[in-house]
Write a protein that holds these residues in place. Structure first.
Motif, short mmCIF file in Angstrom:
data_model
loop_
_atom_site.label_atom_id
_atom_site.label_comp_id
_atom_site.label_asym_id
_atom_site.label_seq_id
_atom_site.Cartn_x
_atom_site.Cartn_y
_atom_site.Cartn_z
N PRO A 27 -113.63 56.61 67.23
CA PRO A 27 -112.82 57.16 66.24
C PRO A 27 -112.46 58.54 67.39
O PRO A 27 -111.14 59.00 68.32
CB PRO A 27 -113.17 58.98 65.54
CG PRO A 27 -114.35 57.55 65.23
CD PRO A 27 -114.91 56.96 66.16
N TYR A 28 -113.26 58.68 68.54
CA TYR A 28 -113.49 60.11 69.52
C TYR A 28 -112.46 58.83 71.00
O TYR A 28 -111.66 59.74 71.64
CB TYR A 28 -114.92 60.03 70.69
CG TYR A 28 -114.30 61.10 72.09
CD1 TYR A 28 -113.21 62.45 72.05
CD2 TYR A 28 -114.77 60.27 73.11
CE1 TYR A 28 -113.28 62.87 73.25
CE2 TYR A 28 -114.53 60.67 73.97
CZ TYR A 28 -113.96 62.69 74.33
OH TYR A 28 -113.35 62.96 75.18
N ARG A 29 -112.47 58.01 71.46
CA ARG A 29 -111.63 57.10 72.51
C ARG A 29 -110.60 56.78 71.28
O ARG A 29 -109.29 57.28 72.64
CB ARG A 29 -112.79 55.92 72.96
CG ARG A 29 -113.73 55.58 72.94
CD ARG A 29 -115.09 54.74 73.42
NE ARG A 29 -116.29 55.23 73.82
CZ ARG A 29 -116.67 54.83 75.20
NH1 ARG A 29 -116.34 53.78 75.85
NH2 ARG A 29 -117.54 55.25 75.27
N ARG A 51 -111.92 58.36 83.93
CA ARG A 51 -111.76 59.56 84.14
C ARG A 51 -113.00 60.83 83.38
O ARG A 51 -113.19 61.65 83.48
CB ARG A 51 -111.35 60.33 85.83
CG ARG A 51 -111.06 59.79 87.01
CD ARG A 51 -110.29 60.77 87.64
NE ARG A 51 -109.24 60.77 87.00
CZ ARG A 51 -108.06 60.03 88.00
NH1 ARG A 51 -107.53 59.07 88.61
NH2 ARG A 51 -106.95 59.84 87.68
N PHE A 52 -110.84 60.44 82.49
CA PHE A 52 -111.37 61.54 81.47
C PHE A 52 -113.11 61.16 80.69
O PHE A 52 -113.68 62.32 80.38
CB PHE A 52 -110.53 61.62 80.53
CG PHE A 52 -110.12 63.03 79.59
CD1 PHE A 52 -109.64 63.56 80.00
CD2 PHE A 52 -111.10 62.99 78.18
CE1 PHE A 52 -109.53 64.91 78.97
CE2 PHE A 52 -111.26 64.45 77.75
CZ PHE A 52 -109.85 65.32 78.26
N LEU A 53 -113.16 60.37 80.05
CA LEU A 53 -114.14 59.14 79.27
C LEU A 53 -115.83 59.31 80.20
O LEU A 53 -116.64 59.60 79.37
CB LEU A 53 -113.79 57.45 79.14
CG LEU A 53 -115.19 57.77 77.34
CD1 LEU A 53 -114.51 58.41 76.46
CD2 LEU A 53 -114.57 56.25 77.45
N ALA A 54 -115.24 59.18 81.51
CA ALA A 54 -116.59 59.63 82.11
C ALA A 54 -117.09 60.90 82.63
O ALA A 54 -118.57 60.87 82.54
CB ALA A 54 -116.29 58.87 83.45
N PRO A 57 -117.83 62.07 77.34
CA PRO A 57 -118.03 61.17 76.77
C PRO A 57 -118.24 60.91 75.43
O PRO A 57 -117.61 59.77 75.02
CB PRO A 57 -119.40 60.74 77.35
CG PRO A 57 -120.17 61.88 77.81
CD PRO A 57 -119.24 62.50 78.30
N ASP A 58 -118.17 62.08 74.62
CA ASP A 58 -117.83 62.48 73.63
C ASP A 58 -117.58 63.67 73.12
O ASP A 58 -117.48 64.76 73.79
CB ASP A 58 -119.58 62.43 72.70
CG ASP A 58 -120.14 62.85 73.59
OD1 ASP A 58 -120.09 64.39 74.00
OD2 ASP A 58 -121.28 62.64 74.07
N ILE A 59 -116.91 64.24 71.90
CA ILE A 59 -116.92 65.22 71.22
C ILE A 59 -117.05 66.47 71.45
O ILE A 59 -116.87 67.55 72.34
CB ILE A 59 -116.15 65.09 69.76
CG1 ILE A 59 -115.52 63.76 70.07
CG2 ILE A 59 -116.10 65.97 69.58
CD1 ILE A 59 -115.42 63.82 68.03
N GLU A 64 -117.74 71.58 74.58
CA GLU A 64 -118.25 72.42 75.62
C GLU A 64 -117.81 73.15 76.88
O GLU A 64 -117.75 74.41 77.48
CB GLU A 64 -119.83 71.66 75.95
CG GLU A 64 -120.02 72.13 74.65
CD GLU A 64 -121.77 70.97 74.68
OE1 GLU A 64 -122.21 70.60 75.80
OE2 GLU A 64 -122.62 70.89 73.53
N ALA A 65 -116.51 71.69 77.07
CA ALA A 65 -116.22 72.64 78.36
C ALA A 65 -115.19 73.17 78.14
O ALA A 65 -114.98 73.87 77.00
CB ALA A 65 -115.38 71.25 78.94
#
Length: 350
Positions: A27-29, A51-54, A57-59, A64-65
DNA sequence: AAAGCGGGGAC
DNA sequence: GTCCCAGCTTT
């Protein structure tokens, strides 16, 4: 057309796209791709998505970012509210859904940045549920195939399109069907030069039968674009450039941009207002940036800073090396300006 | 130079 | 509900 969905599903299996990076059930992807694909085409999205996924990688890692980290990866993609909403939604999923992406359509659509069509796409691709989507590709396919007149942005037309989309929805194979609608709109039923001979609905499509492919869907009425002008200052001090954080909402909300002023004002006076004493500088070539609702003419000026006053350092202001600045969340024209500066240490062109 | 692309938020 | 806003790419 009684067998619309049967023909579309058969076409999707034989001729549709099967190798897009987000064709997964995580679902995240699915969510991330659907947000990036709002207002943005597949070829543009792919490198941003990777780039975003690298980096996230997860919710949980996204939640946390900091907003700056998220927006730095969104820089250049446009419609920055999408990035801010994505970040806010990740935090909501942690706080309200135990970190698990919700399966119920009402909970999905309640997340910021997700409307009816995006919620349906996630429900279909991530959870195999049965909901109709209505993005720009689907609107074009339906308007042409069923000869629906009027601008799709108009409420009455949009309502007809939603009704048509729901009426066509098959009971089974909703994933292939939904992907087929998107693929058909993106690869054959293009805005211009549609490939009608290859279409599974050739012979039945009303636009094709009547030669109205170029007229459907009807375009919106356009007004002349107003024009605005601005001065952007590239203040250079010890190899660093001054950037200012823009307000959270509005144009380029939350991004880092160059300080601005009225182009009619003296650039040294503008610099002084920012708390710096600058020497005489150089005007760079004007550039034009198009928004959907106005055109912005930007007059950039490079100024060497001679003395920093106490106000030169303040919250919402940073002095960054050119390399660090290019890694920040910049609007596209600011990135263009900074990329066009001569390398530090190289003599300016004469 | 113009068109296209979903959703949020103010009203 | 209806308007207005938002930023790039493609044509």
């Amino acid at each position: 057309m009684l067998d619309f969905n049967v023909r579309l599903i058969a076409w999707q299996r034989a001729q549709g796209r099967h190798d897009l990076p987000w064709q997964v059930t995580d679902p995240y992807r699915v969510w991330l791709s659907e947000i990036m694909l709002q207002q943005t085409q597949v070829d543009t999205v792919i490198p941003y998505y990777q780039r975003f996924l690298a980096r996230f990688p997860d919710i949980a890692s996204l939640a946390e970012a900091t907003q700056d980290e998220v927006m730095a990866l969104w820089s250049g993609l446009g419609y920055y509210a999408r990035g801010r909403n994505l970040h806010a939604a990740a935090r909501q999923i942690i706080d309200r859904h135990g970190g698990v992406f919700p399966r119920e359509i009402e909970a999905i659509i309640a997340l910021p940045g997700i409307g009816r069509s995006t919620a349906s796409a996630i429900a279909v691709f991530a959870f195999g549920q049965r909901y109709a989507i209505l993005d720009g590709n689907v609107k074009r396919v339906l308007c042409r195939c069923f000869g629906i007149d009027g601008w799709p942005g108009e409420a009455a037309v949009e309502q007809r399109l939603w009704s048509q989309a729901e009426a066509l929805l098959p009971v089974d194979d909703v994933v292939a069907y939904t992907q087929g609608l998107m693929d058909l709109g993106a690869t054959l039923c293009r805005r211009s030069r549609p490939d009608c001979p290859a279409c599974p609905f050739a012979g039945d499509c009303l636009a094709q039968r009547q030669g109205r492919q170029a007229e459907l869907p009807a375009a919106r009425a356009r007004k002349a674009l107003p024009e605005k002008t601005t001065r952007m200052l590239i203040l250079l001090h010890a190899g660093a450039v001054l950037l200012e954080k823009r307000p959270a909402s509005g144009i380029w909300g939350g991004l880092w941009s160059l300080p601005e002023g009225d182009p009619a004002d003296d650039v040294l006076a503008l610099a002084r207002r920012l708390g710096v004493t600058a020497g005489s500088g150089t005007d760079l070539a004007m550039l034009t940036h198009a928004f959907s609702h106005y055109r912005l003419r930007i007059f950039p000026s490079v100024l060497p800073v001679e003395k920093l006053g106490p106000r030169a350092e303040a919250p919402g202001r940073v002095w960054l090396s050119l390399a660090d600045a290019l890694g920040a969340a910049l609007p596209t024209p600011v990135r263009k300006i900074l990329l066009g500066l001569p390398e530090p240490g190289t003599p300016a062109e004469s």
